[in-house]
Design an enzyme around this catalytic site. Sequence first.
Site, PDB file in Angstrom:
ATOM      1  N   LYS A 314     -16.585  62.168  13.997  1.00  0.00           N
ATOM      2  CA  LYS A 314     -17.242  60.965  14.530  1.00  0.00           C
ATOM      3  C   LYS A 314     -18.355  60.559  13.544  1.00  0.00           C
ATOM      4  O   LYS A 314     -19.129  61.395  13.114  1.00  0.00           O
ATOM      5  CB  LYS A 314     -17.832  61.250  15.912  1.00  0.00           C
ATOM      6  CG  LYS A 314     -18.340  60.002  16.611  1.00  0.00           C
ATOM      7  CD  LYS A 314     -18.484  60.216  18.108  1.00  0.00           C
ATOM      8  CE  LYS A 314     -18.813  58.904  18.817  1.00  0.00           C
ATOM      9  NZ  LYS A 314     -18.769  59.030  20.296  1.00  0.00           N
ATOM     10  N   GLU A 408     -17.426  60.926  36.925  1.00  0.00           N
ATOM     11  CA  GLU A 408     -18.297  60.389  37.972  1.00  0.00           C
ATOM     12  C   GLU A 408     -17.877  60.874  39.359  1.00  0.00           C
ATOM     13  O   GLU A 408     -18.737  61.207  40.187  1.00  0.00           O
ATOM     14  CB  GLU A 408     -18.268  58.856  37.926  1.00  0.00           C
ATOM     15  CG  GLU A 408     -18.975  58.248  36.711  1.00  0.00           C
ATOM     16  CD  GLU A 408     -18.124  58.232  35.449  1.00  0.00           C
ATOM     17  OE1 GLU A 408     -16.948  58.621  35.512  1.00  0.00           O
ATOM     18  OE2 GLU A 408     -18.655  57.833  34.390  1.00  0.00           O
ATOM     19  N   ARG A 436     -16.249  54.403  39.654  1.00  0.00           N
ATOM     20  CA  ARG A 436     -15.284  55.494  39.545  1.00  0.00           C
ATOM     21  C   ARG A 436     -15.457  56.502  40.685  1.00  0.00           C
ATOM     22  O   ARG A 436     -14.505  57.198  41.043  1.00  0.00           O
ATOM     23  CB  ARG A 436     -15.456  56.251  38.210  1.00  0.00           C
ATOM     24  CG  ARG A 436     -14.690  55.684  37.085  1.00  0.00           C
ATOM     25  CD  ARG A 436     -13.197  55.942  37.248  1.00  0.00           C
ATOM     26  NE  ARG A 436     -12.413  55.171  36.317  1.00  0.00           N
ATOM     27  CZ  ARG A 436     -12.223  55.520  35.057  1.00  0.00           C
ATOM     28  NH1 ARG A 436     -12.810  56.597  34.574  1.00  0.00           N
ATOM     29  NH2 ARG A 436     -11.502  54.758  34.252  1.00  0.00           N
TER      30      ARG A 436
HETATM   31  C1  LIG Z   1     -15.821  55.881  33.312  1.00  0.00           C
HETATM   32  C2  LIG Z   1     -16.724  55.811  32.110  1.00  0.00           C
HETATM   33  N1  LIG Z   1     -17.867  56.542  32.105  1.00  0.00           N
HETATM   34  C3  LIG Z   1     -18.681  56.497  31.029  1.00  0.00           C
HETATM   35  C4  LIG Z   1     -18.378  55.691  29.958  1.00  0.00           C
HETATM   36  C5  LIG Z   1     -19.343  55.581  28.779  1.00  0.00           C
HETATM   37  N2  LIG Z   1     -18.700  56.042  27.533  1.00  0.00           N
HETATM   38  C6  LIG Z   1     -18.178  55.192  26.663  1.00  0.00           C
HETATM   39  S1  LIG Z   1     -17.528  55.942  25.343  1.00  0.00           S
HETATM   40  C7  LIG Z   1     -17.990  57.468  25.939  1.00  0.00           C
HETATM   41  C8  LIG Z   1     -17.705  58.713  25.173  1.00  0.00           C
HETATM   42  C9  LIG Z   1     -16.245  58.781  24.830  1.00  0.00           C
HETATM   43  O1  LIG Z   1     -16.002  59.964  24.090  1.00  0.00           O
HETATM   44  P1  LIG Z   1     -14.552  60.196  23.513  1.00  0.00           P
HETATM   45  O2  LIG Z   1     -13.539  59.872  24.522  1.00  0.00           O
HETATM   46  O3  LIG Z   1     -14.530  61.550  22.948  1.00  0.00           O
HETATM   47  O4  LIG Z   1     -14.399  59.088  22.379  1.00  0.00           O
HETATM   48  P2  LIG Z   1     -15.195  59.018  21.000  1.00  0.00           P
HETATM   49  O5  LIG Z   1     -16.324  58.048  21.218  1.00  0.00           O
HETATM   50  O6  LIG Z   1     -15.649  60.381  20.656  1.00  0.00           O
HETATM   51  O7  LIG Z   1     -14.182  58.493  20.013  1.00  0.00           O
HETATM   52  C10 LIG Z   1     -18.616  57.339  27.152  1.00  0.00           C
HETATM   53  C11 LIG Z   1     -19.187  58.452  27.947  1.00  0.00           C
HETATM   54  C12 LIG Z   1     -17.184  54.932  30.024  1.00  0.00           C
HETATM   55  N3  LIG Z   1     -16.842  54.065  29.015  1.00  0.00           N
HETATM   56  N4  LIG Z   1     -16.382  55.017  31.091  1.00  0.00           N
END
Ligand SMILES: Cc1ncc(C[n+]2csc(CCOP(=O)(O)OP(=O)(O)O)c2C)c(N)n1
Length: 682
Positions: A314, A408, A436
């Site tokens: 990342k 959530e 959620r």
């Molecule tokens: C239901 C929900 N909760 C929280 C979020 C906030 N959020 C957006 S991206 C993310 C992290 C995602 O991590 P990952 O799936 O590993 O993707 P990366 O950014 O590492 O590529 C979060 C917590 C969201 N988009 N949806």
Amino acid sequence: MAKDNDSGAASRAKSTSRETKDSATQYAGADAELSLLSGVESPADVKALGPQQLPRLCREVREFLLDTVQRTGGHLGSNLGVVELTVALHRVFDFRRDRLVWDVSHQAYPHKVLTGRKDRFDTLRRTDGLCGFTHPDESPYDLFHTGHAGTSVSLGLGLAMGMAHQENPPHAVSVIGDASLGAGVAFEALNHAGATRQKLLVILNDNEWSISKSVGSLSKYLTKIRGSRLVQRAGQETKSLVQAIPLIGPRVDRALDDVGEVLRHVFVPGHVFEELGVRYVGPVDGHDVEGLVKTLERIRELDGVVMLHVLTEKGKGHPDGPSHPERVHAVKAAPKKASVGKLEPPAPQGAAEPKPVAFTNAFAEALIDAASRDVRVQAITAGMPSGTGLDLYAEQHPSRFHDVGICEQHGVAMAAGMAKAGMRPVCAIYSTFLQRGYDQVFQEVALQDLPVLFALDRAGPVGQDGPTHNGVFDIAYMRTFPNFVLGAPRDATDVKRMLQLLLKVDHPTAMRFPRGNAPLHEDVHASEREEMRVGKAEVLRDGVDGGVCIWAYGSMTETALRVAAAIQASHDTAVAVVDARFVKPLDEELLAKHLRRYKAIVTLEDHQRAGGFGSAVLEAASRAPGASDGRMAQVKLLGIPDRYVDHMTTREEQLASVGLDPAGVERTVRQLQSGQSAAEIR
Ligand SMILES: Cc1ncc(C[n+]2csc(CCOP(=O)(O)OP(=O)(O)O)c2C)c(N)n1
Ligand SMILES: CC(=O)[C@@H](O)[C@H](O)COP(=O)(O)O
Ligand SMILES: [Mg+2]
């Protein structure tokens, strides 16, 4: 249903592309060596390149993102991590026919660059500009407008099922991040997918990071797999070294093979997924674009559900990536350079301007203080420690901080368990993401009448993230639950007072506040405020009999005060302003008085009109004393109409687009003052 805002993202983005300089040309002009990308207008151009050109294309895409996103602001780290994966996907598949789903889709910028939208990147997340997530209005390569994590496997499986009847069905590909895979719904999908014979490729983009470091036992398992790859590689290197040892080398080599054989039975990478009926492939290097192409070509025709585990970094290529606490998950737009020669006026002497305080920080400070006074306080985040301010809280109260990951539903139910055990759990979850956990809010918390406090940050329009993130349904989805107390503080002082008050309530409670700063100047000093009581509103400005009164909710009270002051100054007419403070229970006693005293009551909220604060006022008015005698004030609801508010550069622009800015509110008040009926006013 036809979208009200008839422009649509595609035409919007196109209309602005003429205005914005072609960022790719501008970029390519910067360095002639980087001309490869400027020749890519569609995935066909990626397919036309020689394999040895792909690494250079990846370099150029990464440089392009580093250059543009640091100017526009947006999600950078995740996108830098999927450049090679995106190039390889568009190299191997034809997503005009095959189907590609990005989980969350905050990491779809390279996908947008390769599918004909690089020229519009200067409009990213701006009003009428490119959406920060995939959006079908923008491109046929974008299948869904998403922004909530964990759903891509379900969407991919549904697509596969929907296409299975076709003679030669297209491929369905879902790309999901390691943290999003931890979202419950993703495992619901894998559980089902593995039991079907559907053809679905799930690409696990594993960078070991969520927004902050990934949490949970699944993350530990993936790290173990990553580690086993290192062991494999070390084993191969050791093997070649051992084989070179004269005399004893071959015997040691054979012994090592036996050890390796035992290890392979002890830990089989991906066996958890294999047990779910998902064929596991990997882990593979997510930055070796040629290797990815070969792997995708090899597994593309495999039957059933296949998971390709891709190891990525990342923030790859960003100088601060490795040291950044969130691997540059999101970056703010670079400040505009002041034009040369324009000297900023010196700061006014005398009293220093108070520093703006974000609602989030006011909440975090209040929670830290509350937890210092009450050992029962526990704080829960669902993968958003920094966004909710709980990272600050965790520094002070680490043992009473819980990051459950992007879960959530689980977080809410766990909070109910904690409350049942005598704790005072506070769930700090964005308004939109708490959706959620809706059923857990009902069954585990409201029905049990447990004292869980929900701190709903990002309530109201949020600006650049747009409809997937606007927190505009929470009043409606929580107001119907019996036992609940729902409030909204108007400023930083009342954030603290409301948190302290709700922590004493032995029922489910929630307080909502917006993204951004609390009012810089507070109308009433903390020491002069009446005691805050549940269900009690506060009259902030008095009005005139037969005049207009604004009942405002939460942070919109600031707007009401500005409108009343402006009308007083320009027309010497007093407009009453009430900080309603609670929508459940509503201050019906005060409302009944105002319904008799004023000719019109304007309700003001940054929430959908349907089912929100204004609806609660109307319901209360319908049962107020004298409701049927026809001599009651008319009620005009100001809120978000029945549509989705697109992403815009600022929250304020979004509010203005639906008449909720001071000018819009003032217009309505003056129309009512002039005798127009609430029904006539649009
Ligand atoms: C239901 C929900 N909760 C929280 C979020 C906030 N959020 C957006 S991206 C993310 C992290 C995602 O991590 P990952 O799936 O590993 O993707 P990366 O950014 O590492 O590529 C979060 C917590 C969201 N988009 N949806
Ligand atoms: C992609 C995602 O869902 C989060 O990164 C979200 O964009 C954070 O929103 P804030 O910037 O309001 O914290
Ligand atoms: Mg990740």
